[in-house]
Scaffold this active site. Structure first.
Site, PDB file in Angstrom:
ATOM      1  CG  ASP A 163     -42.082  40.834  24.323  1.00 47.71           C
ATOM      2  OD1 ASP A 163     -41.871  40.970  23.100  1.00 47.71           O
ATOM      3  OD2 ASP A 163     -41.179  40.524  25.127  1.00 47.71           O
ATOM      4  CG  ASP A 224     -34.988  41.462  23.281  1.00 46.74           C
ATOM      5  OD1 ASP A 224     -35.836  42.246  22.835  1.00 46.74           O
ATOM      6  OD2 ASP A 224     -35.276  40.384  23.826  1.00 46.74           O
TER       7      ASP A 224
END
Length: 416
Positions: A163, A224
């Site tokens: 990430d 997301d």
């Protein structure tokens, strides 16, 4: 600054230049990865007293690894079991600087869990972050990249998701490739999932696709996914609007990633679940479920395990599909697939309704409108019901279909 055990940025840039001509070249993800990941369904639940069956723990991942096998998911190709955020202690080991799995929730460390996953014939994935901290505030890889890459190899990790929270976006163009090189240099094959372009897109920057292809097996392109139909459609819209820049760069070993499959949770109806599965197949997207496999209803399990839809997703040509047109608020998405007959592709074609008028909507296209012009025509079958064979259609034939609001009809046009 960022680097390997406090290596200055200038030296890291020099290292990257020296390795700039060598791609990741790990021979992995030649088809879009398939598996299960914890984040969307279980987020950062760490209270195992209140939520013993949902907390991020060895128990959760052992149970879902077992279910992937016992419920038939492994039989159709799902193989990765991926721990997302919140698996760590808040601090590294004082003496070694190594990452430490949470001692209460993973009391035996990660090798024991990896052994259990591998004993099931599956593969083990793990989350980390390029920044100083993960998105949930646990230690990131900055200043420890070589150490962490070697640690992952020692833990028998097969898949790494990196990430990008708490990081400087301007450093990612060098840092992400460097971490991929370090993973590769361990000698252990590890699929490398990058989040670098998702953070670039937040700033309105264009992804560096040539570098992504060279250094990452897959990459998150945008925001997301949330457990809602609205979120699914926003992602689909993003891929449709940006397809000309994105689509040419997908292929065996390197894939665009629209994020997890949320089928089996709370936000999608049965037909909306079919829609996500169909478009993810057209997009050659990784099929990474995030749900509670013990709670997935039989009809949703049937969608997730539909071998014919999965075959489209896993097609050996590896060509990402595109949105072809919109007519009367019906979108047509099309992907070239095998078999290829005398130079002519077969196609998977999804008809997606953006209509909300409450009734199934009948619509007709000639195959020429769908850019299906094989002289010998196509045999057409319904991919959600392969017993439903619709016959042979040629370029001038009218193809009629009827789509419910917010639904999808998904067909295979096999070239003759």
């Amino acid at each position: 600054m960022f680097g390997i055990r406090n290596v200055p940025l200038l030296l890291l840039l020099l290292i990257q230049l020296l390795h700039g001509g060598s791609a990741l070249d790990n021979g992995l993800a030649l088809k879009p990865p398939m598996g299960w990941m914890s984040w969307q369904r279980f987020r950062c639940i760490t209270d195992c007293e209140l939520y013993p069956d949902e907390c991020i723990s060895e128990k959760l991942f052992r149970r879902n690894a077992d279910l992937i096998v016992s419920e038939g998911y492994a039989d159709v190709g799902y193989e990765y079991v991926i721990i997302d955020d919140c698996w760590l202690e808040k601090n590294r080991d004082n003496k070694t600087n190594k990452l430490v799995p949470d001692r209460k929730r993973f009391p035996r460390g990660l090798n024991v869990l990896a052994d259990h996953i591998h004993a099931n014939g599956l593969k083990f994935g793990l989350y980390q972050d390029f920044g100083t901290k993960t998105c949930a505030g646990y230690p990131g890889v900055i200043n420890h990249m070589a150490l962490d890459a070697e640690t992952f190899a020692n833990w028998d990790v097969d898949y790494v998701k990196l990430d990008g929270c708490y990081a400087n976006v301007s450093d990612m163009a060098t840092g992400y490739p460097e971490f991929g090189r370090l993973l590769n240099s361990t000698g252990r094959p590890m699929v490398y999932s990058c989040s670098w372009p998702a953070y670039q897109s937040e700033l309105g920057e264009l992804p560096e696709f040539e570098s992504l292809k060279q250094h990452c097996n897959l990459w998150r392109n945008w925001d997301d996914i949330d457990d809602s139909f609205e979120s699914v459609m926003q992602i689909i819209d993003y891929f449709g609007k940006n397809q000309d820049s994105m689509q040419p760069h997908a292929g065996p070993g390197h894939w665009n990633d629209p994020d997890m499959l949320i089928l089996g949770n709370y936000g999608l109806s049965y037909d909306q679940s079919k829609l996500q599965m169909a478009i993810w197949a057209v997009l050659a997207a990784p099929l990474i479920m995030s749900n509670d496999l013990a709670q997935v209803r039989p009809e949703i399990k049937g969608i997730l395990q539909n071998r014919d839809v999965i075959a489209v997703n896993q097609d050996s040509l590896g060509i990402q599909g595109k949105r072809l047109l919109m007519k009367q608020n019906i979108e047509v998405w099309r992907r070239p697939i095998t078999p290829k007959v005398k130079g002519e592709y077969s196609y998977a074609v999804a008809f997606v309704s953006r209509r909300t008028d409450g009734a199934p909507y009948p619509i007709s296209f000639t195959l020429k409108e769908l850019s299906l012009i094989n002289d010998n025509g196509y045999v057409v079958q319904d991919l959600f019901d392969m017993n439903n064979k619709l016959g042979v259609f040629r370029a001038e034939s009218q193809f009629k279909t009827r789509i419910i609001p917010n639904g999808v009809n998904f067909y295979k046009f096999t070239a003759l």
